[in-house]
Design a protein around this motif. Sequence first.
Motif, short mmCIF file in Angstrom:
data_model
loop_
_atom_site.label_atom_id
_atom_site.label_comp_id
_atom_site.label_asym_id
_atom_site.label_seq_id
_atom_site.Cartn_x
_atom_site.Cartn_y
_atom_site.Cartn_z
N TRP A 65 0.86 -1.17 0.00
CA TRP A 65 0.00 0.00 0.00
C TRP A 65 0.90 1.22 0.00
CZ3 TRP A 65 -5.33 0.27 -0.02
CH2 TRP A 65 -6.01 -0.93 0.13
N HIS A 66 0.53 2.21 -0.78
CA HIS A 66 1.32 3.44 -0.82
C HIS A 66 0.37 4.62 -0.61
CE1 HIS A 66 4.21 6.47 -1.93
NE2 HIS A 66 3.41 6.91 -2.88
N SER A 67 0.73 5.48 0.32
CA SER A 67 -0.08 6.66 0.61
C SER A 67 0.82 7.88 0.71
CB SER A 67 -0.83 6.51 1.93
OG SER A 67 -1.73 5.45 1.86
N GLU A 68 0.27 9.01 0.32
CA GLU A 68 0.96 10.28 0.48
C GLU A 68 0.00 11.28 1.08
OE1 GLU A 68 3.03 11.75 -2.93
OE2 GLU A 68 3.96 9.81 -3.32
N LEU A 69 0.52 12.05 2.01
CA LEU A 69 -0.27 13.05 2.71
C LEU A 69 0.52 14.34 2.71
CD1 LEU A 69 -2.64 13.70 4.78
CD2 LEU A 69 -0.98 13.08 6.54
N GLN A 70 -0.13 15.41 2.32
CA GLN A 70 0.50 16.72 2.36
C GLN A 70 -0.36 17.65 3.18
OE1 GLN A 70 1.80 18.21 -1.43
NE2 GLN A 70 1.77 20.33 -0.72
N ILE A 113 4.18 20.17 5.12
CA ILE A 113 4.74 18.88 5.53
C ILE A 113 4.21 17.83 4.56
CG2 ILE A 113 4.80 17.12 7.33
CD1 ILE A 113 4.36 19.39 9.33
N ARG A 114 5.07 16.91 4.20
CA ARG A 114 4.66 15.81 3.32
C ARG A 114 5.07 14.49 3.95
NH1 ARG A 114 6.17 15.18 -3.06
NH2 ARG A 114 4.99 13.28 -3.40
N VAL A 115 4.16 13.52 3.94
CA VAL A 115 4.43 12.19 4.47
C VAL A 115 4.13 11.18 3.37
CG1 VAL A 115 3.84 10.48 6.23
CG2 VAL A 115 3.75 12.92 6.79
N ALA A 116 5.09 10.33 3.08
CA ALA A 116 4.88 9.22 2.15
C ALA A 116 5.02 7.93 2.96
CB ALA A 116 5.90 9.25 1.02
N MET A 117 4.11 6.98 2.73
CA MET A 117 4.12 5.74 3.49
C MET A 117 3.97 4.55 2.55
SD MET A 117 1.43 4.28 6.33
CE MET A 117 0.19 3.88 5.12
N TRP A 118 4.75 3.52 2.83
CA TRP A 118 4.66 2.24 2.14
C TRP A 118 4.41 1.19 3.21
CZ3 TRP A 118 7.96 6.12 1.11
CH2 TRP A 118 7.95 6.65 -0.19
N LEU A 119 3.31 0.43 3.09
CA LEU A 119 2.92 -0.54 4.09
C LEU A 119 2.70 -1.89 3.42
CD1 LEU A 119 1.93 -1.22 7.00
CD2 LEU A 119 -0.36 -0.56 6.22
N GLN A 120 3.39 -2.91 3.95
CA GLN A 120 3.24 -4.27 3.44
C GLN A 120 3.38 -5.23 4.60
OE1 GLN A 120 6.04 -5.38 0.44
NE2 GLN A 120 5.15 -7.37 0.14
N ASP A 121 2.38 -6.07 4.76
CA ASP A 121 2.36 -7.03 5.86
C ASP A 121 2.61 -6.30 7.18
OD1 ASP A 121 1.85 -9.15 4.07
OD2 ASP A 121 3.99 -9.37 3.67
N GLN A 122 3.67 -6.64 7.87
CA GLN A 122 3.99 -6.03 9.16
C GLN A 122 5.16 -5.05 9.04
OE1 GLN A 122 2.02 -6.66 11.89
NE2 GLN A 122 0.84 -7.75 10.33
#
Length: 132
Positions: free
Chosen positions: A55-60, A69-78
């Motif tokens: 999963w990939h998300s970006e928040l500004q 402020i910018r946050v990028a997140m990559w989430l996979q399993d744990q």
Amino acid sequence: MVRHQLEMLVTPVLRWEGDVWSGIFMALMIQMPAGSRREEHGEGQEGEESQQGAWHSELQLSVPSLGDIRVAMWLQDQQVRLQLLARDEDALRVLEGGLPQLEQRLRNAGLSTVLIDARPWDRGEANDGTEA
């Protein structure tokens, strides 16, 4: 509404922009892993690669006291990887000061691997997820 639903079927990316509080603007993007769409449509998995999607998300955010402020997140399993970017040096110091507490909270939530990177946000910086 129907147009947004059709767009989600073609491109599994959700985008939203608006004021979350008075004076605080937010832009959000959530992208589903490529393998999720195949499973939902009954096309099956293509080997292990379809399970490798994250999963990939970006928040500004534009916050009056911290700036952009910018946050990028990559989430996979744990596993989670966060990239925090701030245009203002003072805001970057605030973010860096909270990194240990954020990492601990994410581990307490059940994530086994937590990688967090905070750095200055250059105006022309492209974020492709390869840097951390």
